[in-house]
Design an enzyme around this catalytic site. Structure first.
Site, PDB file in Angstrom:
ATOM      1  CB  SER A  68      -0.948  -0.055   1.198  1.00  0.00           C
ATOM      2  OG  SER A  68      -1.935   0.920   1.088  1.00  0.00           O
ATOM      3  CG  ASP A 288      -6.006   0.976   0.764  1.00  0.00           C
ATOM      4  OD1 ASP A 288      -5.180   1.919   0.703  1.00  0.00           O
ATOM      5  OD2 ASP A 288      -5.793  -0.080   1.398  1.00  0.00           O
TER       6      ASP A 288
HETATM    7  C1  G16 Z   1      -2.801   0.776   6.589  1.00  0.00           C
HETATM    8  C2  G16 Z   1      -4.098   0.501   7.275  1.00  0.00           C
HETATM    9  C3  G16 Z   1      -4.699   1.794   7.759  1.00  0.00           C
HETATM   10  C4  G16 Z   1      -3.699   2.503   8.674  1.00  0.00           C
HETATM   11  C5  G16 Z   1      -2.358   2.651   7.969  1.00  0.00           C
HETATM   12  C6  G16 Z   1      -1.258   3.160   8.881  1.00  0.00           C
HETATM   13  O1  G16 Z   1      -3.013   1.607   5.483  1.00  0.00           O
HETATM   14  O2  G16 Z   1      -4.970  -0.153   6.366  1.00  0.00           O
HETATM   15  O3  G16 Z   1      -5.888   1.502   8.438  1.00  0.00           O
HETATM   16  O4  G16 Z   1      -4.166   3.759   9.012  1.00  0.00           O
HETATM   17  O5  G16 Z   1      -1.923   1.407   7.475  1.00  0.00           O
HETATM   18  O6  G16 Z   1      -1.104   2.253   9.922  1.00  0.00           O
HETATM   19  P1  G16 Z   1       0.091   2.334  10.950  1.00  0.00           P
HETATM   20  O7  G16 Z   1       0.057   3.730  11.493  1.00  0.00           O
HETATM   21  O8  G16 Z   1      -0.208   1.288  11.975  1.00  0.00           O
HETATM   22  O9  G16 Z   1       1.366   2.101  10.190  1.00  0.00           O
HETATM   23  P2  G16 Z   1      -2.473   1.226   4.059  1.00  0.00           P
HETATM   24  O10 G16 Z   1      -3.029   2.285   3.166  1.00  0.00           O
HETATM   25  O11 G16 Z   1      -0.986   1.231   4.145  1.00  0.00           O
HETATM   26  O12 G16 Z   1      -3.050  -0.141   3.811  1.00  0.00           O
END
Ligand code: G16
Length: 547
Positions: A68, A288
């Site tokens: 992502s 996303d």
């Molecule tokens: C993912 C999660 C999100 C979250 C983000 C950051 O996003 O799907 O819900 O907000 O990671 O998470 P963290 O702060 O724990 O690193 P993505 O867009 O990378 O799939």
């Protein structure tokens, strides 16, 4: 199959050994780390997906290979449950256990224990649909997942290179195919048709929509957005930017939703493209997340993040339920995380019920299911709207008593189709935003003026071990390392409108620090001072001390 295919697992596991001294964890959005470390994890996830499907009577499970928003060398994998939602939490622990089994013998014994404890009937079929984003490491990692499928005799469907939200859509569409709850045709084309058809109905009769610039983060969103643009035609003229999916090093680099949200500035690549007053938005690496922005007539940058999207969308939905005469029967609620700007929480909670949950779409999604219509968005632009089964039923059986009620009801029904209710979806959310802007005749300026954001700053701190950081109260307070929260509280008290929290990332090897305050310089100072406290508490590379 009535027992585990131990020989097949053994033979293939030998090709995907787990190196010693690495520990994997199923985090905020699955496993994420450097792509070149993930081979053994992928093989094991292939096996686990098979077990999950068998456990659920052969329902189709999704496997998405993506990291992502993370930098290009990272990759990751996550499982998607049959309704298109994130993997049930208890299975995250099984995933972690499997991924860390040091040898094939231990792997097999972990699998046997799982089969026994979870009463998995191995004679059931295993069905999986899988996809990947555009990362260079993706193809090899998919081959490892396929070895896991092969070992377990999975009926596997390869959805190719597509966005995470399309994969979630496919899972739900496959599992509801031929039922009264059919979610749509189980193909990417079916997804594009569903979204574009309902969008066209929603904006029919509205003035022509001016062109929208989409920054695709040089990721897989570029592929799907191009197809969507063709479906939309003149209804929504789209100008795609940052579409270099084959350029090594370009993914999420100085572009995309995470860059814009974190740096609070325009991607440099858009500076000669975006004209004052024009709307633009950024997707992240797997499409996303969505962040909107515009330049005012003094060319100053204004960001419309997930909080602003939630405010815009929730107000519109509330208005429609009122116009349809359904406001006494349908309650709209909001779900946010600690990252929600204090300005947005104040604005929303004066109007609607608001709940705060830990970071991660899985947490927001579950909380949103408690409302008739649950609007959930993380400030980073990840979110969607959920209509409960009762609400969907109500919408389909309700008899409006006036033409105005009839129109509002139709809009609500079309919204249920333009919104990807399985997970946050940048392209679906973009259409949703465009619908509201068209209905309200808003430009970015009116939208932005719904409420004023408190100045805020997000800082990453690289520490030796982020797992030392433990939180409570929806991640708003630290319980470990001991004593650190008291120091943060003491610091925050010195700043007007000050708020700050610290949490370990679940997707990157860093600790995140968020701070806001009444004025910009103070928010920045507070963030860096809290980051300094974090750094001094646990130590790390002196070159990386936040400053
Ligand atoms: C993912 C999660 C999100 C979250 C983000 C950051 O996003 O799907 O819900 O907000 O990671 O998470 P963290 O702060 O724990 O690193 P993505 O867009 O990378 O799939």
């Amino acid at each position: 199959m009535t027992s585990l295919p131990v020989d097949a697992i053994r033979a293939l596991a030998a090709q995907h050994p787990k190196p010693p001294n690495v520990t994997f964890q199923y985090g905020t959005a699955g496993f994420r780390t450097l792509g070149n470390a993930l081979d053994p994890v992928m093989f094991r996830v292939g096996i686990l997906a098979a077990l999950r499907s068998k456990r659920l009577d052969g329902k189709t499970i999704g496997v998405m290979v993506t990291a992502s928003h993370n930098p290009e060398p990272d990759n990751g994998v996550k499982l998607v449950d049959p309704r298109g939602e994130m993997l049930e939490a208890s299975w995250e622990a099984y995933a972690t256990k499997l991924a860390n089994a040091p040898t094939t013998d231990v792997l097999i014994s972990v699998l046997e224990t799982l089969v026994q404890n979870l009463k998995i009937d191995l004679s059931k079929p295993a069905r999986v649909v899988y996809a990947r984003d555009t990362r260079p490491s993706g193809a090899a990692l998919i081959a490892s997942v396929e070895d896991g499928f092969k070992a377990m005799g999975v009926e596997a469907r390869n959805a190719g290179v597509t966005t995470t939200p399309v994969l979630h859509y496919l899972v739900k569409a496959i599992n509801t195919k031929g039922t009264k709850d059919s979610y749509g045709d189980d193909s990417e084309e079916g997804y594009l048709q569903k979204l574009s058809t309902s969008f066209k109905k929603l904006v029919a009769g509205k003035p022509a929509i001016p062109p929208l610039i989409i920054d695709c983060a040089n990721g897989v969103g570029a592929i799907v957005a191009e197809k969507l643009a063709k479906h939309l035609g003149d209804t929504l003229p789209i100008i795609l930017q940052n579409t270099a999916i084959d350029t090594i090093g370009a993914l999420n680099n100085a572009c995309g939703a995470d860059y814009v949200k974190t740096s609070q500035r325009l991607p440099p690549s858009l500076s000669s493209v975006l004209k004052p007053g024009q709307r633009a938005c950024s997707l992240d690496g797997d499409a996303d997340r969505l962040i909107y922005y515009y330049l005012d007539d003094r060319s100053q940058f204004h960001m419309l993040d997930g909080d602003k999207i939630a405010a815009l969308v929730a107000a519109f939905i509330v208005e429609l339920t009122k116009s349809a005469g359904l406001d006494s029967q349908i309650q709209v609620g909001i779900v946010q995380t600690a990252y929600a700007n204090g300005g947005s929480t104040k604005y929303l909670s004066e109007r609607l019920p608001v709940k705060c949950v830990p970071t991660g779409v899985k947490h927001l999604h579950h909380a949103a299911e408690h409302y008739d219509i649950g609007v959930y968005f993380e400030a980073n632009g990840h979110g969607t709207v959920l209509f409960s089964p009762d609400t969907l039923e109500k919408l389909s059986t309700y008899q409006p008593s006036t033409p105005a009620q009839h129109t509002a009801l139709n809009h609500l029904i079309n919204l249920t189709n333009v919104i990807n209710q399985t997970v946050g979806d940048a392209l679906s959310d973009m259409l949703l935003v465009e619908v509201v802007l068209a209905h309200k005749s808003y430009s970015g300026i009116e939208w932005n003026s719904l409420y004023v954001d408190l100045p805020n700053r997000l800082v990453k701190v690289v520490v030796a071990d982020r797992h030392l950081f433990k939180t409570e109260d929806a991640e708003r307070r630290l319980v470990s390392p001991p004593g650190l929260q008291a120091k943060i509280d003491e610091l925050v008290r010195r700043y007007e409108g000050g708020r700050s929290f610290v949490r370990p990332s679940g997707t990157e090897d860093v600790v995140r620090v968020y701070a806001e305050a009444a004025v910009r310089a103070q928010a920045d100072e507070l963030a860096f001072r809290v980051a300094g406290l974090v750094y001094d508490e646990v130590g790390g590379d002196p070159a990386k001390r936040p400053s």
